[in-house]
Design an enzyme around this catalytic site. Sequence first.
Site, PDB file in Angstrom:
ATOM      1  N   GLU A 126      38.929  54.523  52.423  1.00 33.15           N
ATOM      2  CA  GLU A 126      40.267  54.013  52.649  1.00 33.15           C
ATOM      3  C   GLU A 126      41.096  54.168  51.391  1.00 33.15           C
ATOM      4  OE1 GLU A 126      40.170  50.607  56.076  1.00 33.15           O
ATOM      5  OE2 GLU A 126      39.633  50.088  54.039  1.00 33.15           O
ATOM      6  N   CYS A 160      46.170  53.049  45.727  1.00 33.22           N
ATOM      7  CA  CYS A 160      44.858  52.507  45.381  1.00 33.22           C
ATOM      8  C   CYS A 160      43.809  53.462  45.922  1.00 33.22           C
ATOM      9  CB  CYS A 160      44.757  51.135  46.026  1.00 33.22           C
ATOM     10  SG  CYS A 160      43.205  50.326  45.699  1.00 33.22           S
ATOM     11  N   CYS A 215      28.960  50.829  46.874  1.00 26.83           N
ATOM     12  CA  CYS A 215      28.889  50.515  45.440  1.00 26.83           C
ATOM     13  C   CYS A 215      27.466  50.083  45.129  1.00 26.83           C
ATOM     14  CB  CYS A 215      29.870  49.386  45.109  1.00 26.83           C
ATOM     15  SG  CYS A 215      30.030  49.063  43.340  1.00 26.83           S
ATOM     16  N   CYS A 256      28.669  42.456  43.299  1.00 26.56           N
ATOM     17  CA  CYS A 256      29.494  41.289  42.998  1.00 26.56           C
ATOM     18  C   CYS A 256      29.523  40.421  44.257  1.00 26.56           C
ATOM     19  CB  CYS A 256      30.888  41.739  42.582  1.00 26.56           C
ATOM     20  SG  CYS A 256      30.828  42.857  41.168  1.00 26.56           S
ATOM     21  N   CYS A 290      43.402  44.730  59.152  1.00 32.86           N
ATOM     22  CA  CYS A 290      42.170  45.450  59.453  1.00 32.86           C
ATOM     23  C   CYS A 290      41.578  44.917  60.741  1.00 32.86           C
ATOM     24  CB  CYS A 290      41.133  45.254  58.341  1.00 32.86           C
ATOM     25  SG  CYS A 290      41.464  46.236  56.917  1.00 32.86           S
TER      26      CYS A 290
HETATM   27 FE1  SF4 Z   1      31.451  47.216  43.198  1.00 37.67          FE
HETATM   28 FE2  SF4 Z   1      31.742  44.752  42.150  1.00 37.67          FE
HETATM   29 FE3  SF4 Z   1      33.820  46.469  42.122  1.00 37.67          FE
HETATM   30 FE4  SF4 Z   1      32.942  45.387  44.433  1.00 37.67          FE
HETATM   31  S1  SF4 Z   1      33.892  44.312  42.707  1.00 37.67           S
HETATM   32  S2  SF4 Z   1      33.502  47.536  44.089  1.00 37.67           S
HETATM   33  S3  SF4 Z   1      30.717  45.295  44.068  1.00 37.67           S
HETATM   34  S4  SF4 Z   1      31.842  46.693  41.044  1.00 37.67           S
END
Ligand code: SF4
Length: 401
Positions: free
Chosen positions: A115, A129, A136, A140, A365
């Site tokens: 996206e 963006c 990832c 987090c 969304c």
């Molecule tokens: Fe990856 Fe953390 Fe960024 Fe989310 S906030 S995209 S988990 S690094």
Amino acid sequence: MSVSLDLTRAAPAATAHAPKLANLTGLTRAGLAQALVAADVVRPEKAKMRATQLWRWMHHYGVTDFANMTDVAKETRGALAQHFTLARPEIVERQVSKDGTRKWLIRMAPGIEVETVYIPDVGRSGALCVSSQVGCTLNCTFCHTGTQALVRNLTAAEIVAQVQVARDDLAEWPSPKEDRRLSNIVFMGMGEPLYNLDNVADAIDIISDGEGIAISRRRITVSTSGVVPELKPLGERTQAMLAISLHATNDALRDELVPLNKKYDIAALMAGIRAYPGIANTRRVTFEYVMLKDVNDSPAEARALVQLLKGIPAKINLIPFNPWPGSIYECSSWSTIEAFAAILNRAGYASPIRTPRGRDILAACGQLKSESEKMRASERRRLEQGAPAYVVVDTAEDDTE
Ligand code: SF4
Ligand code: SAH
């Protein structure tokens, strides 16, 4: 604020089923010259000149058909078309919000969908963006992307393609010098850009090239959760503006929110930031701080944040938490965010709250999902993954000089 959306199911790109030819539009200048020679379309001594010519057509005029390159001999255009393509990736979904925000779900390859979001009135005139990875590797705890496994790094071409798709849709070709709608780029979509630095850096070389898309490096911001060893290489290689996802002022809490902190703690991160090439009062580092109810939003933490940033040319963006299904956090109340911001304001950080547009778009969304019940499951999952994509740092300062 509620935002209603015009939902448009985009027609599949006409080129989606074309035979697989190498795409020239995501190559660096050097890569382009090499590709032309390797395919025997151009003699080595002419490669640089021809690459410059093609570059202008691709990145200044945005052409997607060799036939439109009117100053290239017909024979050469034919040879180019036999070996290469300039096609854009397929746009799976396109949304336009009443407030001007635009969102594209782009299919780079089967199963590789990202996206990209354009948000007007951010930066000089509007920010794009972009995503750097599909999924990832970091986890987090407040981030929806963090719950997804990494699918893969995006290539430089796939990063550049996000900008090209936005430019097509905003009708910004040839690359305007003045009054651009797309003035800034932020790497705040999916993924950790510093785990894909080579491709991010090549993409920035292409996007910032003065004879093409020409978005200045000062208007390109890379956001990282704190991959300390890559900070210096990022600055040296790209001269991009730096944004740090801080979110906590002590290691115990940051270990929990941003587990990468266990590897590179706050002290190491701050040392890395202080050493970031080009950091100055006119090139401040942005600190992102997501507001989580009763987790990191006390006045004491606001004061700790001020202490922590002492001596660093910094600006702070408070990001209202974007909830997602299954998340364990809530967004701080507006009055708590304002009280937190007031402490920062008194310490000299102006208007740091991001307007909660992100939340509106996340709601959108959900709408898109219900509109598209027939979509296959992986597409539906992708549409739910957008949380970080809509939280965009205000890079307006970049434009004051
Ligand atoms: Fe990856 Fe953390 Fe960024 Fe989310 S906030 S995209 S988990 S690094
Ligand atoms: N991986 C990079 C860049 C992408 S995330 C990074 O972490 O910096 C972009 C921003 O969105 C980061 O500051 C991230 O912490 C924040 N973010 C992620 N999920 C969020 C959520 N649910 N609500 C608000 N901000 C979020």
